[in-house]
Design a protein around this motif. Structure first.
Motif, mmCIF file in Angstrom:
data_model
loop_
_atom_site.group_PDB
_atom_site.id
_atom_site.type_symbol
_atom_site.label_atom_id
_atom_site.label_comp_id
_atom_site.label_asym_id
_atom_site.label_seq_id
_atom_site.Cartn_x
_atom_site.Cartn_y
_atom_site.Cartn_z
ATOM 1 N N ARG A 88 28.428 -4.128 8.589
ATOM 2 C CA ARG A 88 28.440 -3.403 7.314
ATOM 3 C C ARG A 88 29.441 -2.255 7.346
ATOM 4 N NH1 ARG A 88 23.139 -0.150 5.608
ATOM 5 N NH2 ARG A 88 24.327 1.667 6.304
ATOM 6 N N GLU A 89 29.591 -1.640 8.520
ATOM 7 C CA GLU A 89 30.497 -0.505 8.668
ATOM 8 C C GLU A 89 31.902 -0.929 9.075
ATOM 9 O OE1 GLU A 89 29.571 2.633 7.824
ATOM 10 O OE2 GLU A 89 27.765 1.596 7.141
ATOM 11 N N GLY A 90 32.196 -2.238 9.009
ATOM 12 C CA GLY A 90 33.542 -2.724 9.298
ATOM 13 C C GLY A 90 33.852 -2.895 10.769
ATOM 14 N N MET A 91 32.824 -2.982 11.607
ATOM 15 C CA MET A 91 33.007 -3.122 13.041
ATOM 16 C C MET A 91 32.627 -4.527 13.503
ATOM 17 S SD MET A 91 31.262 0.498 14.187
ATOM 18 C CE MET A 91 31.973 0.415 15.836
ATOM 19 N N LYS A 92 33.064 -4.890 14.704
ATOM 20 C CA LYS A 92 32.684 -6.170 15.279
ATOM 21 C C LYS A 92 31.264 -6.087 15.834
ATOM 22 C CE LYS A 92 37.295 -7.764 16.598
ATOM 23 N NZ LYS A 92 38.153 -8.201 17.736
ATOM 24 N N PRO A 93 30.501 -7.165 15.734
ATOM 25 C CA PRO A 93 29.146 -7.139 16.300
ATOM 26 C C PRO A 93 29.182 -7.142 17.823
ATOM 27 C CG PRO A 93 29.677 -9.340 15.534
ATOM 28 C CD PRO A 93 30.809 -8.457 15.093
ATOM 29 N N PHE A 94 28.109 -6.625 18.418
ATOM 30 C CA PHE A 94 27.970 -6.725 19.870
ATOM 31 C C PHE A 94 27.748 -8.182 20.263
ATOM 32 C CE2 PHE A 94 25.997 -2.367 19.327
ATOM 33 C CZ PHE A 94 26.995 -1.666 19.980
ATOM 34 N N ALA A 95 28.297 -8.572 21.399
ATOM 35 C CA ALA A 95 27.923 -9.848 22.007
ATOM 36 C C ALA A 95 26.656 -9.622 22.819
ATOM 37 C CB ALA A 95 29.049 -10.367 22.891
ATOM 38 N N ASP A 96 25.726 -10.549 22.711
ATOM 39 C CA ASP A 96 24.491 -10.453 23.486
ATOM 40 C C ASP A 96 24.813 -10.708 24.963
ATOM 41 O OD1 ASP A 96 21.896 -10.309 24.299
ATOM 42 O OD2 ASP A 96 21.173 -11.996 23.106
#
Length: 320
Positions: free
Chosen positions: A212-220
Motif C-alpha cells: 500500500r505504501e509503494g514498497m516491496k513485500p517481505f519474502a517469508d
C-alpha cells in the motif's frame, strides 16, 4: 558492514474489570436502529451476516484460510498483497472483516480519513465491551489513542489510526456482536493452529501495508521464522520479555549461532494483545518497530508462543 536494529519493547494489556452496571453506558453509545455493517473494497461489498455463497460470488476463492481466536475461519483475499482483506465465516455466514486496503470504504470512511470526522459521526468511542458480568478494557499506546471501538448495529467496529499520519484511519476491524459476546475471555486457549494463524497474519498484514505504501513485500524466511519462534518460546518458558536472551544473546548473535546469513538484521517484539492484528497496529504506532516494518529489509520471519493463560508473545525477525 553488518548492523542491527534493536527496537523498543511493546505490550498491550487487555484488562478485565468487575462489572457494576455498564449496560446503560453501552446503550447510550449505540445507534438505536439495527443495521448490518457493510464494507466496500474495490467495488465489491461484504457485510456481517452475508451468506458464504454470496461472498464467494463476490470475492472468489480465498488465497488462504486459517483459524481466528473466536473460532471462525479467516478467509484471505488479495492480489499480490494489494486490496488485502480478511473475511471471517462461521456456519455459512460472514462474522468478521479486517482490511487495511487503500481501496476500502466503510460508511464513507477510508484510509486517510481523520479520526475527528469518525468521532463527529459516531460520538465518543466505547471504553470497554461488556460481556456478562465483566467489562473488558482495551488499552492501546498513548492511552488508546491509536484505535477506537464502536458498537454499530450488529457489530463491534474498531477503527485503527496512524499516529504518524495525523491520527488518520489506516484499517478497520469488524466483528459480529454475538461472536464477540461469546468470546468471554481475555485470550483464546493456546493451540498450535492459532499460533500459526497469528504468525501468518503478522506477515500478511505487514506485506499488505508495505505494498500500500509503494514498497516491496517481505519474502517469508523459514529459518528466520524458526529463530523468531525459538525466542518467543524461550520468553514464555523462562518468564521474561526482552530482545536479549537470558544468556545475553541478541538477535544478531542468535542468528549467527543458527548460521543464518545476513548483511543486516532486526527484531520486533510484542506481547499481550488479543491477536496479531492488534499487535501489528500497535507496532506501527511505535517509532522503532515502525522503522523495521517499513525498512529496506527484504525478508521476514515470525514466531508466536502462548503463555499458560493464553497471552501471545510475538517475535518478528527481519534481514537483508
Amino acid at each position: 558492514m553488518k548492523k542491527i536494529l534493536i527496537t523498543l519493547l511493546i505490550a498491550l494489556a487487555l484488562i478485565a474489570l468487575a462489572l457494576v452496571d455498564f449496560g446503560q453506558i453501552i446503550d447510550r453509545f449505540s445507534p438505536k436502529e439495527e443495521k448490518t455493517c457493510t464494507l466496500i473494497e474495490s467495488g465489491k461489498s461484504v457485510c456481517i451476516g452475508m451468506d458464504a455463497q454470496e461472498l464467494t460470488q463476490a470475492f472468489g476463492t480465498a488465497k488462504d484460510t486459517f483459524v481466528s481466536e473466536y473460532g471462525f475461519d479467516w478467509n484471505i483475499y488479495h492480489n499480490n498483497f494489494q486490496n488485502y482483506i480478511q473475511i471471517g465465516t462461521q456456519d455459512g455466514v460472514v462474522t468478521g472483516i479486517y482490511t487495511n486496503s487503500a481501496e476500502f470504504s466503510f460508511e464513507g470512511f477510508c484510509v486517510g480519513s481523520a479520526r475527528e470526522e469518525i468521532e463527529e459521526k459516531y460520538g465518543e468511542p466505547l471504553d470497554g465491551i461488556v460481556k456478562g458480568n465483566t467489562r473488558y478494557l482495551s488499552n492501546g499506546t498513548d492511552n488508546g489513542a491509536n484505535f477506537s471501538i464502536y458498537k454499530l448495529g450488529g457489530a463491534y467496529v474498531t477503527f485503527f489510526y496512524d499516529t504518524y499520519s495525523n491520527n488518520s484511519l489506516t484499517s478497520v476491524n469488524i466483528i459480529d456482536c454475538d461472536v464477540e459476546q461469546a468470546f468471554d475471555m481475555l485470550y483464546a486457549s493456546p493451540a498450535q493452529n492459532l499460533a500459526e494463524s497469528f504468525e501468518k497474519q503478522s506477515i500478511y498484514v505487514a506485506n499488505a501495508l508495505r505494498v500500500r505504501e509503494g514498497m516491496k513485500p517481505f519474502a517469508d524466511h523459514e529459518e528466520l521464522g524458526e529463530l523468531a519462534f525459538a525466542h518467543s518460546s524461550d520468553m514464555v518458558e523462562n518468564g521474561y520479555f526482552s530482545h536479549n536472551s537470558q544468556n545475553g544473546d541478541t538477535v544478531l548473535e542468535r542468528a549467527k549461532k543458527q548460521n543464518i546469513r545476513f548483511s543486516a538484521i532486526g527484531e520486533n517484539l510484542a506481547m499481550g494483545a488479543q491477536n496479531s492484528l492488534y499487535m501489528h497496529e500497535l507496532l506501527m504506532n511505535s517509532e522503532g518497530h515502525r522503522a523495521n516494518l517499513l525498512s529496506d529489509f527484504t525478508h521476514m520471519g515470525t514466531g508466536v508462543a502462548f503463555g499458560d493463560d493464553g497471552t501471545p508473545y510475538l517475535t518478528q525477525n527481519f534481514l537483508k
